[in-house]
Write a protein that holds these residues in place. Structure first.
Motif, PDB file in Angstrom:
ATOM      1  N   SER A 135      31.079 -12.417  -0.590  1.00 42.55           N
ATOM      2  CA  SER A 135      31.768 -11.842   0.551  1.00 42.55           C
ATOM      3  C   SER A 135      30.936 -12.050   1.807  1.00 42.55           C
ATOM      4  O   SER A 135      29.702 -12.005   1.759  1.00 42.55           O
ATOM      5  N   ASP A 192      30.572  -9.973   4.009  1.00 43.33           N
ATOM      6  CA  ASP A 192      29.984  -8.680   4.335  1.00 43.33           C
ATOM      7  C   ASP A 192      28.687  -8.426   3.579  1.00 43.33           C
ATOM      8  O   ASP A 192      27.951  -7.501   3.911  1.00 43.33           O
ATOM      9  N   ASP A 193      28.400  -9.212   2.536  1.00 49.96           N
ATOM     10  CA  ASP A 193      27.176  -9.026   1.747  1.00 49.96           C
ATOM     11  C   ASP A 193      25.960  -9.434   2.558  1.00 49.96           C
ATOM     12  O   ASP A 193      25.958 -10.419   3.274  1.00 49.96           O
ATOM     13  N   THR A 215      36.566 -15.477  -4.851  1.00 50.62           N
ATOM     14  CA  THR A 215      35.502 -15.102  -3.932  1.00 50.62           C
ATOM     15  C   THR A 215      34.173 -15.215  -4.666  1.00 50.62           C
ATOM     16  O   THR A 215      33.982 -14.612  -5.717  1.00 50.62           O
ATOM     17  N   ASP A 266      41.976  -9.379  -3.960  1.00 46.53           N
ATOM     18  CA  ASP A 266      40.661  -9.567  -3.357  1.00 46.53           C
ATOM     19  C   ASP A 266      39.739 -10.425  -4.208  1.00 46.53           C
ATOM     20  O   ASP A 266      38.758 -10.962  -3.717  1.00 46.53           O
TER      21      ASP A 266
END
Length: 50
Positions: A46, A48-49, A43, A21
């Motif tokens: 993300s 999703d942040d 990364t 990840d």
């Protein structure tokens, strides 16, 4: 994850890779001219942040 870029010879280099990840390291080789590229994909943020 898929990567795709243009080699210095003008041919496209692309492939799929799997990894952790946090970071993926791989070697990409242009099949047209044989040039090797060392790739590290990290990364930064993300999706999703918020």
């Amino acid at each position: 994850m898929e990567y795709r870029f243009e080699c210095e010879c003008g041919e496209e280099v692309s492939d799929f890779t799997r990894g952790g990840d946090v970071e993926v390291s791989t070697v990409a080789v242009c099949e047209a001219c044989g040039t090797s590229y060392g790739l590290t994909i990290s990364t930064i943020q993300s999706g999703d942040d918020e």
